[in-house]
Design an enzyme around this catalytic site. Structure first.
Site, PDB file in Angstrom:
ATOM      1  N   HIS A 170      -5.792  -5.440  -0.370  1.00  0.00           N
ATOM      2  CA  HIS A 170      -4.745  -6.452  -0.355  1.00  0.00           C
ATOM      3  C   HIS A 170      -5.250  -7.863  -0.038  1.00  0.00           C
ATOM      4  O   HIS A 170      -4.438  -8.796  -0.024  1.00  0.00           O
ATOM      5  CB  HIS A 170      -3.681  -6.072   0.677  1.00  0.00           C
ATOM      6  CG  HIS A 170      -2.826  -4.910   0.287  1.00  0.00           C
ATOM      7  ND1 HIS A 170      -3.272  -3.604   0.368  1.00  0.00           N
ATOM      8  CD2 HIS A 170      -1.553  -4.841  -0.171  1.00  0.00           C
ATOM      9  CE1 HIS A 170      -2.296  -2.788  -0.019  1.00  0.00           C
ATOM     10  NE2 HIS A 170      -1.241  -3.512  -0.346  1.00  0.00           N
ATOM     11  N   SER A 179      -2.346  -0.180  -3.732  1.00  0.00           N
ATOM     12  CA  SER A 179      -1.290  -0.164  -2.732  1.00  0.00           C
ATOM     13  C   SER A 179      -0.410   1.082  -2.916  1.00  0.00           C
ATOM     14  O   SER A 179      -0.895   2.201  -2.852  1.00  0.00           O
ATOM     15  CB  SER A 179      -0.473  -1.463  -2.837  1.00  0.00           C
ATOM     16  OG  SER A 179       0.423  -1.602  -1.769  1.00  0.00           O
ATOM     17  N   GLU A 223      -8.019   1.274   2.603  1.00  0.00           N
ATOM     18  CA  GLU A 223      -7.717  -0.109   2.963  1.00  0.00           C
ATOM     19  C   GLU A 223      -6.245  -0.152   3.325  1.00  0.00           C
ATOM     20  O   GLU A 223      -5.519   0.801   3.098  1.00  0.00           O
ATOM     21  CB  GLU A 223      -8.027  -1.054   1.790  1.00  0.00           C
ATOM     22  CG  GLU A 223      -7.265  -0.754   0.505  1.00  0.00           C
ATOM     23  CD  GLU A 223      -5.888  -1.412   0.417  1.00  0.00           C
ATOM     24  OE1 GLU A 223      -5.663  -2.427   1.119  1.00  0.00           O
ATOM     25  OE2 GLU A 223      -5.038  -0.909  -0.337  1.00  0.00           O
TER      26      GLU A 223
END
Length: 357
Positions: A328, A161, A260
């Protein structure tokens, strides 16, 4: 990507309004993109570019590892679970001084978060640095991180992330292979035993890693046949696009681009991928792999996320493989960034060399 990221994959349709897009500035774009075509890639064999990769030693029981919070403040209960998992592997876990500090939406001031990270990187007794959680904040300190300490003494570095910025800087500056995987703010309902074992194998063994397409993932239908080999680079798409032109964006030439994201509407994927086309990134990669496209909610009658990805990627002339459990979503797995990887889109596999030695 939402700022309140605790690594949980379940949020409602309104979550897109909390997108980190409202916090980060878009990167500058300059060059023209290509025309839209739907194509099939042949075989793309990319030679490794740039520096020789640097690998840390594989972790062994008894190693000291440090947990730091470069972005947001973690949940103490979830942290207890993550620490329990690491200790179950025989690792000695210690916390950075400001892991639980709260300064607005950040885990302490920039100076505090940076001090914790540099202390961990510079401690010769620490063999790995794990991010506590993501959220927003890493981009505020990444340019001041003391990467030279890891050049002298390579360590395992783990996070995903918001930690994309750290991974990119470590690769660009010193060629360190680092790990895109779960953080210590652990949620068993999202990252169960398979996720834990994938992380353990990645940082404690020298076995190659194979990730298979999961047909239940949002991007599973996104596929352009072909094989390609190159360095696996990338991470969270929001962090990539908002770092263009900065010191934490690696050279994607001949690389396997991985991305992503979470809580981004389909049009936002269009915007970010269009940006990568315009600045020439997507015109130079050897292949593309797509991880978990989580909580992407659009308007009725419009394209969904998979349709957007096909529209923006199918004319690149390189293999594209979607549907990997990286990111995630539930069942998140771990991959080493900077390691040599091969995608076989028709077989639905991504195979990556070990990230440790």
């Amino acid at each position: 990507m939402r700022n309140s990221d605790e690594g949980v994959a379940t949020t409602g349709p309104g979550a897109a309004a909390l997108s980190r897009r409202r916090v980060l500035h878009a990167g500058a774009a300059a060059a023209a993109g290509g025309a839209l075509l739907v194509g099939t890639a042949g075989t793309a064999q990319a030679a490794p570019r740039g520096r020789t990769p640097v690998r840390a030693r594989a972790l062994v029981p008894g190693d000291r590892v440090r947990v730091v919070s470069p972005g947001g403040t973690p949940n103490p209960a979830l942290m207890d679970r993550g620490i329990e998992i690491l200790r179950g592997w025989g690792l000695e876990v210690e916390l950075g001084q400001h892991v639980f500090t709260r300064y607005g939406y950040l885990a302490g001031t920039d100076a505090q978060r940076l001090a914790d990270m540099n202390a961990a990187f510079g401690d010769p007794g620490v063999r790995a640095v794990f991010a506590a959680r993501g959220g927003y904040g890493t981009q505020r300190i990444v340019d001041q991180v003391n990467v030279s300490a890891l050049r002298r003494d390579p360590k395992v570095v783990v996070g995903f992330s918001d930690i994309t910025s750290i991974h990119g800087r470590l690769w660009r500056e010193i060629g360190l292979v680092s790990f895109y995987g779960p953080m210590v703010n652990w949620t068993d309902s999202r990252t169960g035993p398979e996720s834990a074992e994938a992380l353990r194998r990645s940082v404690m063994t020298t076995a190659p890693i194979t990730i298979n397409r999961d047909p239940t993932e949002t991007a599973a239908s996104v596929m352009v046949p072909g094989r390609a080999t190159g360095r696996l680079l990338g991470g969270c798409l929001t962090l990539i696009s908002t770092s263009l032109g900065a010191k934490d964006v690696p050279d994607f030439d001949d690389a396997i681009l991985f991305f992503e994201d979470v809580d981004e509407a389909p049009y936002s994927y269009d915007r970010m991928l269009t940006e990568l086309r315009r600045v020439g990134v997507l015109g130079r990669v050897a292949g593309v792999v797509i991880g978990q496209i989580t909580n992407s909610v659009g308007q009725p009658g419009e394209w969904d996320a998979a349709a957007v990805l096909k529209d923006r990627l199918y004319d690149l002339g390189v293999p594209v493989l979607g549907g990997l459990r990286l990111g995630h979503g539930n069942g998140q797995l771990t991959v080493p960034l900077g390691a040599r990887a091969t995608i076989d889109a028709e077989a639905g596999t991504l195979t990556v060399e070990a990230g440790v030695r």
